[in-house]
Structures are given as structure tokens and as C-alpha cells.
Design an enzyme around this catalytic site. Structure first.
Site, short mmCIF file in Angstrom:
data_model
loop_
_atom_site.label_atom_id
_atom_site.label_comp_id
_atom_site.label_asym_id
_atom_site.label_seq_id
_atom_site.Cartn_x
_atom_site.Cartn_y
_atom_site.Cartn_z
N HIS A 1 -0.14 0.23 -3.30
CA HIS A 1 1.26 0.69 -3.02
C HIS A 1 1.27 1.71 -2.03
CE1 HIS A 1 5.34 1.92 -4.28
NE2 HIS A 1 5.25 1.13 -5.24
N GLU B 1 3.75 -4.40 -0.93
CA GLU B 1 2.72 -4.59 -2.14
C GLU B 1 2.46 -5.96 -2.40
OE1 GLU B 1 5.32 -2.62 -5.32
OE2 GLU B 1 6.18 -1.68 -3.70
#
Length: 345
Positions: free
Chosen positions: A180, A311
Site C-alpha cells: 500500500h 495497489e
């Protein structure tokens, strides 16, 4: 190639260590054993200095004190699971609902909440790597099965940083991890990502409901702000999103998986710094840091659209949309996924 380690504060009274991987070109990745967090990704600058390609802080509390999973490893399942429930082989499971009625990023005790074990490091003439591992039980994160996962970061002399995930479980469970990290290769004084150019190898994005759960419909990107099939200035894409509830993107693109052809690129035309993303899975969730929450930072600065999370994962909520992919992990099975970033400077 070089490998070093330095103390990086404490989390829940446990020592946190930063491992610094440096290649022969001076490219440097700093990785924490807390959450497998990519704390820095520095490249040489034309004036002999170094520039970070990602949002960063030298203060561990600024990473642990925000709810945006900044730069952490995410799992068992990245993204959202509708109603916190799913079926595997006909059996129904219910897991922790930590975002309203949905499960987000593996619940509040997922990969991102733990200090990982350092399995080992490896140094060769052409690459340096760090392998981390974590074991989660149902009592810890509410997902079925005792899962053992490893995450190996490798920096090579071709300026690639590769992240390889591998997992096994003693019972049926789900596995769809990601990283992330928030990217912004512009100079630190750049308040936003507006002047960056983004390319994504994608024809469609997923329609979602008010809870950001996919409806199952795929929407063509062409003619919408979601179209990054040619490098597009982010300011131009974000402008029409200003009237949305999010004031930016928090969305899911269907991408063409490849570890050879770019899934996405992010470039700062001013400095020439560029990140190219490769992934062996079909989803890319992008979040343009739409909040002005004071815990959203970059070198202590706070701005909406300060960075962009990219992501790489299997398309979200696959248990309810089998056509999106299969993230089931069965006993006796090992699943592996790879994300690769190439930097130019």
C-alpha cells in the site's frame, strides 16, 4: 550492493528495525520489519543528492498513527469483502467487519498490524534481498486457517525492486495481498501529484456501490476520467472528480497482468523520475490520498492529493464475483504473487 540496518523506534514496546538495501547505482530501499513497510525508495538526483519516490517519514509514529495503511503490506485480503462473509467449497465463513458492514484490508489485525519475523537477508554481486514472514491464526485476525506468509523484497542492479509473496494454510482461507505504498516522485516541495503523468494498461474499471463494493459491472474507461491509456496529467483527471464524494479516485481498474510489460507508469516530467509497475494479477486499486487529515503527511506536510497509492492485486471482492479471479488458498497448496517496480531517474 550493500545491506545495513538501523533502529527505527518501537511499536507496542517492541523494537522496530529498518533494513536498507542499496544497489551499485545508489538506488536505496528502506524496509521496516513493522508491517513490511516500504519506508523509503530513494534514487540519485542530477545534483548528486537523493530523492524519495514515495511518501515518507523518519518518525515511526507518523506511520502507525494514521489509518491510511501508509506503505504497509496488506492481507490476508487487500480491498473490501462485502458483508465480511464468503464461501469456499460451499462452506460459509464470517470475518471481522471493520469498515461498516464490510471487511477492509484483512480486518484491523491483518498483515499491516504486526511486526514481521526477519527470516534472512541475501547479498550477491547483482542483488540484495530481505525476507520477512508472519503467521496468523483465526484467533488473531478472524480468517479461517493458520496462514504462514513470506514477503521477499529484492533490489537489483537494473533498478528493480521486486516483492514476492508466498503463503500456505492448514485450512481453507483467502489470500490476496498487496503493498500500500503512496507514490510521489516529484520534489518534496510539490504539494500534490497534479503535475505527474499516469499511464495504466486498462480498458475497464469496476462499478462500485456507495460502500465501494463492486457491483460486478465493468465500465469502459474511454471517455471518462478513468482513462489512462495514454500518459495523462493527474490534474486533468482529478478535476472532474472534484465533485464526487471522494474528491478524487478510490477505485479499481482491471489491468493486463504482466511481469514484462508495464501495468502502469507514474512520471514526474520536471525531474524525469519515473516508476513503472509490473504485476502478475488483474487488478489495480488506486487511491489519490483525498483526505486533508493531519496524519496524512509527506516530510511533515499535509495536503489532499499528496500521493497516489497503486495497489496491485486480484480484482476486489472476488468471493462474490468468481469471474474476477480465484483467491482461495487450500491446505497443501502454496500461492505466490509478484509485484515489481522499476525506477528511472
Amino acid at each position: 550492493m550493500e545491506l545495513s540496518k538501523v533502529p527505527f523506534g518501537k511499536y507496542n514496546d517492541q523494537a522496530v528495525t529498518k533494513y536498507v538495501l542499496t544497489n551499485d547505482n545508489g538506488v536505496q530501499a528502506g524496509i521496516l520489519n513493522f508491517a513490511g513497510l516500504l519506508q523509503s525508495f530513494k534514487v540519485p538526483t542530477k545534483d548528486g543528492g537523493k530523492a524519495d519516490m514515495i511518501l515518507t517519514s523518519e518518525n515511526l509514529d507518523e506511520f502507525t498513527g494514521n489509518g491510511f495503511c501508509t506503505n504497509r503490506l496488506i492481507g490476508r485480503v487487500a480491498g473490501r469483502i462485502a458483508d465480511g462473509e464468503f464461501k469456499i467449497d460451499g462452506q460459509e465463513y464470517h470475518v471481522e467487519q471493520n469498515e461498516g458492514k464490510n471487511t477492509l484490508h484483512g480486518g484491523k489485525n491483518g498483515f499491516y498490524s504486526h511486526i514481521w519475523h526477519v527470516d534472512g537477508t541475501k547479498l550477491t554481486d547483482d542483488a540484495v534481498s530481505l525476507t520477512l514472514s508472519l503467521t496468523l491464526t483465526e484467533e488473531m485476525d478472524s480468517f479461517p486457517g493458520k496462514m504462514h506468509v513470506t514477503a521477499t523484497y529484492t533490489l537489483d542492479n537494473d533498478d528493480n525492486l521486486t516483492l514476492k509473496f508466498s503463503a500456505t494454510s492448514d485450512a481453507n482461507t483467502l489470500f490476496n495481498p498487496t503493498n500500500h505504498t503512496y507514490w510521489n516522485p516529484a520534489k518534496p516541495s510539490a504539494a500534490t501529484i497534479d503535475n505527474l503523468k499516469l499511464y495504466v494498461n486498462s480498458a475497464n474499471h469496476l462499478a462500485v456501490d456507495d460502500g465501494k463494493i463492486p457491483t460486478g459491472e465493468k465500465v469502459a474507461n474511454a471517455g471518462t476520467p478513468f482513462d489512462f491509456s495514454t500518459p495523462t496529467k493527474l490534474a486533468d483527471a482529478l478535476k472532474p472528480m472534484a465533485t464526487t464524494k471522494e474528491n478524487g479516485f478510490d477505485d479499481i481498474w482491471e489491468v493486463t497482468p504482466s511481469l514484462d510489460k508495464p501495468v502502469a507508469t507514474l512520471e514526474d516530467p520536471e525531474s524525469g523520475r519515473k516508476m513503472t509497475l509490473y504485476s502478475d494479477r488483474n487488478g489495480l486499486v488506486m487511491y489519490t490520498m483525498n483526505s486533508d487529515d493531519p496524519t496524512v503527511y509527506n516530510h511533515g506536510e499535509v495536503h489532499p492529493h499528496n500521493g497516489i497509492a497503486m495497489e496491485a492485486q486480484t480484482l476486489s471482492d472476488t468471493p462474490h464475483h468468481p469471474e474476477f479471479g480465484n483467491i482461495d488458498l487450500h491446505p497443501g497448496e502454496e500461492k505466490e504473487y509478484t509485484i515489481k517496480w522499476h525506477v528511472e531517474y
